[in-house]
Design an enzyme around this catalytic site. Structure first.
Site, short mmCIF file in Angstrom:
data_model
loop_
_atom_site.label_atom_id
_atom_site.label_comp_id
_atom_site.label_asym_id
_atom_site.label_seq_id
_atom_site.Cartn_x
_atom_site.Cartn_y
_atom_site.Cartn_z
CG HIS A 188 -8.69 25.38 -9.87
ND1 HIS A 188 -8.50 26.62 -9.26
CD2 HIS A 188 -10.09 25.22 -9.72
CE1 HIS A 188 -9.49 27.13 -9.21
NE2 HIS A 188 -10.79 26.46 -9.35
CG ASP A 244 1.69 23.60 -10.89
OD1 ASP A 244 0.48 23.49 -10.67
OD2 ASP A 244 2.20 23.87 -10.07
C1 GDG Z 1 -3.73 24.65 -7.61
C2 GDG Z 1 -2.73 23.89 -8.97
C3 GDG Z 1 -3.50 26.07 -10.49
C4 GDG Z 1 1.96 28.75 -0.66
N1 GDG Z 1 2.56 29.15 0.48
C5 GDG Z 1 1.28 29.46 1.69
C6 GDG Z 1 0.70 29.75 0.86
N2 GDG Z 1 0.95 29.87 -1.17
C7 GDG Z 1 -0.17 30.51 -1.63
C8 GDG Z 1 0.31 30.65 -2.95
C9 GDG Z 1 -0.20 30.97 -4.24
C10 GDG Z 1 -0.80 29.10 -3.48
O1 GDG Z 1 -1.02 29.39 -1.99
C11 GDG Z 1 -0.64 28.01 -4.66
O2 GDG Z 1 -1.00 27.99 -5.68
P1 GDG Z 1 -1.02 27.15 -6.78
O3 GDG Z 1 -1.19 27.67 -8.13
O4 GDG Z 1 1.37 28.04 -7.14
O5 GDG Z 1 -0.73 25.54 -6.32
P2 GDG Z 1 -1.83 24.51 -6.24
O6 GDG Z 1 -1.81 25.37 -4.21
O7 GDG Z 1 -1.35 23.35 -5.99
O8 GDG Z 1 -3.27 25.28 -6.89
C12 GDG Z 1 -2.40 25.48 -9.98
C13 GDG Z 1 -4.27 26.95 -8.60
O9 GDG Z 1 -4.55 25.32 -8.20
C14 GDG Z 1 -5.27 27.85 -9.11
O10 GDG Z 1 -5.98 27.61 -10.04
O11 GDG Z 1 -2.62 27.55 -10.30
O12 GDG Z 1 -2.11 24.58 -10.26
O13 GDG Z 1 -2.62 23.10 -8.67
O14 GDG Z 1 -1.48 31.20 -4.17
O15 GDG Z 1 0.86 32.16 -2.77
N3 GDG Z 1 0.36 31.34 0.86
C15 GDG Z 1 0.40 31.22 2.55
N4 GDG Z 1 1.37 31.20 2.86
C16 GDG Z 1 2.25 30.24 2.43
O16 GDG Z 1 2.87 29.04 3.18
N5 GDG Z 1 -0.54 32.68 3.01
#
Ligand code: GDG
Length: 460
Positions: free
Chosen positions: A156, A368
């Site tokens: 990821h 990212d």
């Molecule tokens: C890893 C990789 C890759 C965030 N704050 C809250 C919340 N979130 C949710 C977001 C989003 C998820 O968490 C975060 O996903 P990201 O992709 O932005 O980042 P990582 O956590 O670092 O994820 C990344 C991912 O895996 C998938 O393959 O894209 O590059 O680092 O869905 O909305 N959700 C809730 N409350 C929050 O306060 N409910």
């Protein structure tokens, strides 16, 4: 048809709409429901005595299989090698790498132990899909136990360039372990290329490239396949969630306190890879260079806590608190606070509705793998009056979301300019950019990601 077995460090609690049910959890859970199967991983519990057995919970055709970790395993495998060695290295921060041989041994030991827990649950025709950097040695461990099933791995986070990977002691063992999988999936082509480059230049392996098919990799006496599978979201669901949430209390509060000011918004786990400090400074630069923006725009940063027992995460938190305090002290007025920085988690529907409210989605990680927030922000917009996405060139999502305003997160002036452009963008242009991005998100939703990966994993 064989069952699907998902293995990930944490097993996502599936409560629809609950805080943790992100795109990945929902997408993978859908596939599990179709074929039946098992989702196996750590329960999230840290125990004082070793767990006696896996906990099995049936939900229709899906079995959730979880197990706790004792403190030493948690410290070495999770907090240590996974999050203080691999995470910084894979996010191009060799300066933050902490390496400890005992932690590395613990990481390998826990992978072997988890594999031994799963092995008795497996049937010969099951297909196993392992997720992320915590579990690089997992296939090797299963193979040592005689497991012959197809095993795939999806990373990821970014796969680093060879010169960065070389800074991780035991890098060769890690890549050798990766080669025990049948299929490796990366988020983007550059990640795939970085892996292929290591195989050729450092491991003496060979590659065979086929058009529109996974690369065939021969290394460490193994033959496997590797390709890029950019992860997506379900844009229609996010859009519906955002629309439904519009009348919610939190969204109404934000609206009322904005008093017609424009809203710039970001959501990230509080992680040094997300570029939060640079982003705060870019917002400050906007105030500095364009005084008219003062008291006319607010920046909402939601940054829920994560891995707070790793030193580098404590440091970034302190840094952010200092920066937001300093900038607010400099520019706040009696009726206006420039940066609203919230170190807390919100429910998914609230976030989606806030995204829809925001005129600018400001998503500027330093690195990212993909960044789902960027995709969720675009999904949540009202197509008739959409906001503008300002996106880092170093997020995997930038390879697809080309109609965003793409910025270099180290160029503070460039980011401030992009914010000004976004805030002033005419409706026609906003609509055209949004239309292009939304269509792409629909075409490459999370089912497409999953189905493409599983198709290649099952292909002989
Ligand atoms: C890893 C990789 C890759 C965030 N704050 C809250 C919340 N979130 C949710 C977001 C989003 C998820 O968490 C975060 O996903 P990201 O992709 O932005 O980042 P990582 O956590 O670092 O994820 C990344 C991912 O895996 C998938 O393959 O894209 O590059 O680092 O869905 O909305 N959700 C809730 N409350 C929050 O306060 N409910």
């Amino acid at each position: 048809m064989g069952r699907l077995i998902i293995v990930s460090n944490r097993v996502a609690p599936i409560s629809e709409g609950g805080p943790a049910a992100g795109g990945l959890a929902v997408g993978v859970y859908d596939a599990l429901k179709e074929t039946g199967g098992v989702w196996f991983g750590w329960s999230g519990d840290v125990l004082t005595v070793p767990p006696e057995a896996i906990k099995l919970e049936e939900q229709g055709p899906v079995t959730f299989a979880t197990i706790g970790l004792v403190r030493r395993d948690y410290d070495q495998y999770y907090r240590g090698f996974s999050n203080a060695t691999l995470w910084p290295a894979f996010h191009y921060r060799p300066d933050l790498i902490e390496f400890d041989r005992d932690e590395y041994d613990g990481y390998c030991r826990v992978n072997r132990w988890l594999a031994a827990q799963l092995a008795p649950l497996l049937r010969p025709d099951d297909v196993i899909w392992v997720h992320d950097y915590h579990l690089i040695p997992f296939a090797q461990a299963l193979r040592e136990l005689g497991v012959k099933n197809r095993i795939g791995f999806f990373l990821h986070i970014p796969f680093p360039a060879s010169q960065i990977l070389l800074s991780v002691p035991r890098h060769r063992e890690l890549v050798e372990a990766l080669c025990a999988f049948d299929l490796l999936g990366f988020q983007t082509e550059p990640d795939l290329h970085a892996f292929c480059d290591y195989v050729e230049t450092e491991a003496g392996g060979t590659l065979t490239r086929h058009a529109a098919k996974p690369v065939e990799v021969r290394a460490f006496g193994k033959t496997l396949k590797a390709a890029a599978y950019p992860i997506g979201v379900y844009p229609d669901e996010v859009r519906a969630l955002a629309k439904d949430g519009e009348s919610g209390r939190d969204v109404q509060t934000v609206k009322a306190t904005l008093h017609q000011r424009k809203l710039v918004m970001s959501v990230d786990r509080l992680d040094y890879s997300k570029g939060l400090v640079e982003r705060f400074r870019a917002f400050e630069r906007l105030m500095e260079h364009d005084p008219q923006q003062r008291n006319n725009v607010s920046f909402l940063q939601i940054a829920p806590p994560t891995r707070s027992d790793v030193d580098a995460y404590r440091d970034i938190r302190l840094q952010l608190e200092a920066e937001s305090g300093r900038i607010n002290g400099r520019y706040a007025e009696l009726d206006w606070t420039p940066i609203r920085y919230i170190h807390r988690q919100y429910e998914r529907p609230v976030l989606a509705a806030l995204f829809r409210e925001a005129h600018v989605g400001f998503v500027t990680p330093l690195r990212d793998g993909m960044n789902l927030v960027a995709k969720e922000y675009v999904s949540a917009q009202d197509p008739d009056d959409p906001g503008v996405l300002v996106l880092s060139q170093f997020a995997g999502a930038a390879r697809e979301l080309k109609a965003a305003l793409i910025v270099n997160p180290l160029d503070i002036d460039g980011m401030a300019e992009a914010l000004a452009t976004a805030l002033a963008m005419p409706l026609d242009e906003r609509r055209a950019r949004h239309r292009e991005m939304y269509a792409l998100l629909r075409d490459n939703n999370v089912s497409v990601w999953r189905d493409n990966f599983l198709r290649d994993l099952k292909a002989r």
